[in-house]
Design an enzyme around this catalytic site. Sequence first.
Site, PDB file in Angstrom:
ATOM      1  N   ARG A  15       0.906  -1.101  -0.099  1.00  0.00           N
ATOM      2  CA  ARG A  15       0.095   0.163   0.142  1.00  0.00           C
ATOM      3  C   ARG A  15       0.938   1.147   0.018  1.00  0.00           C
ATOM      4  O   ARG A  15       1.046   2.001  -0.906  1.00  0.00           O
ATOM      5  CB  ARG A  15      -1.086   0.133   1.135  1.00  0.00           C
ATOM      6  CG  ARG A  15      -1.979   0.888   1.119  1.00  0.00           C
ATOM      7  CD  ARG A  15      -1.833   2.281   1.568  1.00  0.00           C
ATOM      8  NE  ARG A  15      -1.180   2.403   2.852  1.00  0.00           N
ATOM      9  CZ  ARG A  15      -0.693   3.656   3.237  1.00  0.00           C
ATOM     10  NH1 ARG A  15      -0.626   4.680   2.584  1.00  0.00           N
ATOM     11  NH2 ARG A  15      -0.350   3.559   4.618  1.00  0.00           N
ATOM     12  N   ASP A  16       1.435   1.594   1.101  1.00  0.00           N
ATOM     13  CA  ASP A  16       2.376   2.725   1.229  1.00  0.00           C
ATOM     14  C   ASP A  16       3.599   2.964   0.090  1.00  0.00           C
ATOM     15  O   ASP A  16       3.874   3.836  -0.374  1.00  0.00           O
ATOM     16  CB  ASP A  16       2.940   2.799   2.731  1.00  0.00           C
ATOM     17  CG  ASP A  16       3.334   4.379   3.078  1.00  0.00           C
ATOM     18  OD1 ASP A  16       2.775   5.175   2.624  1.00  0.00           O
ATOM     19  OD2 ASP A  16       3.993   4.225   4.228  1.00  0.00           O
ATOM     20  N   HIS A 207       4.872   3.959  12.787  1.00  0.00           N
ATOM     21  CA  HIS A 207       5.169   4.015  11.200  1.00  0.00           C
ATOM     22  C   HIS A 207       6.148   5.237  10.793  1.00  0.00           C
ATOM     23  O   HIS A 207       5.828   6.157  10.904  1.00  0.00           O
ATOM     24  CB  HIS A 207       3.723   4.322  10.608  1.00  0.00           C
ATOM     25  CG  HIS A 207       3.899   4.323   8.958  1.00  0.00           C
ATOM     26  ND1 HIS A 207       3.395   3.392   8.293  1.00  0.00           N
ATOM     27  CD2 HIS A 207       4.192   5.425   8.151  1.00  0.00           C
ATOM     28  CE1 HIS A 207       3.314   3.741   6.888  1.00  0.00           C
ATOM     29  NE2 HIS A 207       4.016   4.867   6.739  1.00  0.00           N
ATOM     30  N   HIS A 209       9.132   6.863   8.340  1.00  0.00           N
ATOM     31  CA  HIS A 209       9.673   6.792   7.043  1.00  0.00           C
ATOM     32  C   HIS A 209      11.160   7.267   7.401  1.00  0.00           C
ATOM     33  O   HIS A 209      11.696   7.875   8.262  1.00  0.00           O
ATOM     34  CB  HIS A 209       9.043   7.853   6.175  1.00  0.00           C
ATOM     35  CG  HIS A 209       7.794   7.214   5.537  1.00  0.00           C
ATOM     36  ND1 HIS A 209       7.502   7.299   4.197  1.00  0.00           N
ATOM     37  CD2 HIS A 209       6.789   6.760   5.951  1.00  0.00           C
ATOM     38  CE1 HIS A 209       6.357   6.806   3.969  1.00  0.00           C
ATOM     39  NE2 HIS A 209       5.886   6.427   5.079  1.00  0.00           N
ATOM     40  N   CYS A 240       6.402   9.971  -0.141  1.00  0.00           N
ATOM     41  CA  CYS A 240       5.207  10.876   0.422  1.00  0.00           C
ATOM     42  C   CYS A 240       4.899  11.952  -0.695  1.00  0.00           C
ATOM     43  O   CYS A 240       5.974  12.569  -0.836  1.00  0.00           O
ATOM     44  CB  CYS A 240       5.607  11.417   1.766  1.00  0.00           C
ATOM     45  SG  CYS A 240       4.364  12.560   2.503  1.00  0.00           S
ATOM     46  N   ASN A 249       9.333   4.095   3.351  1.00  0.00           N
ATOM     47  CA  ASN A 249       9.318   3.589   4.472  1.00  0.00           C
ATOM     48  C   ASN A 249      10.752   2.908   5.015  1.00  0.00           C
ATOM     49  O   ASN A 249      11.464   2.564   4.295  1.00  0.00           O
ATOM     50  CB  ASN A 249       8.275   2.303   4.736  1.00  0.00           C
ATOM     51  CG  ASN A 249       7.046   3.018   4.564  1.00  0.00           C
ATOM     52  OD1 ASN A 249       6.248   3.339   5.328  1.00  0.00           O
ATOM     53  ND2 ASN A 249       6.409   2.979   3.081  1.00  0.00           N
TER      54      ASN A 249
HETATM   55 ZN    ZN Z   1       3.740   5.855   5.304  1.00  0.00          ZN
END
Ligand code: ZN
Length: 310
Positions: A15-16, A207, A209, A240, A249
């Site tokens: 996803r990310d 979470h 990065h 991002c 990440n």
């Molecule tokens: Zn993220």
Amino acid sequence: MNLIEKIRVCEVGFRDGLQNEKTILSAADKAALIDRCAEAGFPVIEAGSFVSPKAVPQMADTDEVFRLIHKKEGTEYRALIANLKGVVRAAACGCTKVKMNVSASVAHNIANLNCTPAESVARFGECVSAAKESGISISGSISMAFGSPWDKEIPVAVVREIVEAYLRAGITEISLSDASGQANPAQVAKICREMKEAYPEVSWWLHFHNTRGLGLANVLAGMSEGFTQFDAALSGIGGCPFVPGAAGNISTEDLLHMCEEMGVATGIDLDAVLAASRRMTELIGHTADSYVLRAGKASELIREVPVRRK
Ligand code: ZN
């Protein structure tokens, strides 16, 4: 060092990570790699998101991905949603865990949604009741919890307001996210301690990065405060969209490797993850920010000691 015994890792690359990639993977390729991750032992995998396919075309086929994966007993497969439509899509394809997100940046939230972050969370109420009716569990995340590119700072009071709004909405699993990579270990430890003390009922996730190289240091800071659940992405993919120069990440293999070297259990097979990360970089067509994928494990010895020629 006082270390915790065991952590839980959620693989968020699907996803990310992939939502920031130019290459759009097929549902079959995503599902096959998700199956490999489940076999490798991840307790949680974020398999995609149910958001507008116009806004995020990389995630348009998340419904199909959920139909294709071979759900492994004991593995939790979650997806990100933005509104009620997301709950409806989740229910239709057999997804039983969704996550909502709000930005802790007041400036960001007002510019995009014309309301404060806590007001946004209150609007999630309809999603929570719809999810419960469909037997779907729901968690919440707070992005920019440690800083944002638009606000001078994010007051902890704002983060607390959001946490309380989530709790009022019936959500007790909450992720604190540093999507813009602005957190530092001292700040992480301070916020984690305050949150844990104030809201002991919450099941926390962190979470991070790796935008400024502090990702794993921030994980350690969280661990030192007894936080045990962390997101990471295969080969460190991601970014991002709003943050110039944003890295992905923290890489899953870097996190697992650190834990393995320090004797912190993850229940995940690092070699299988390295193979999965290699496959991920093949699929997206480039490498990302993973140290262990590049250098190999510290425990892998080079067979021959180099001899200097006379
Ligand atoms: Zn993220």
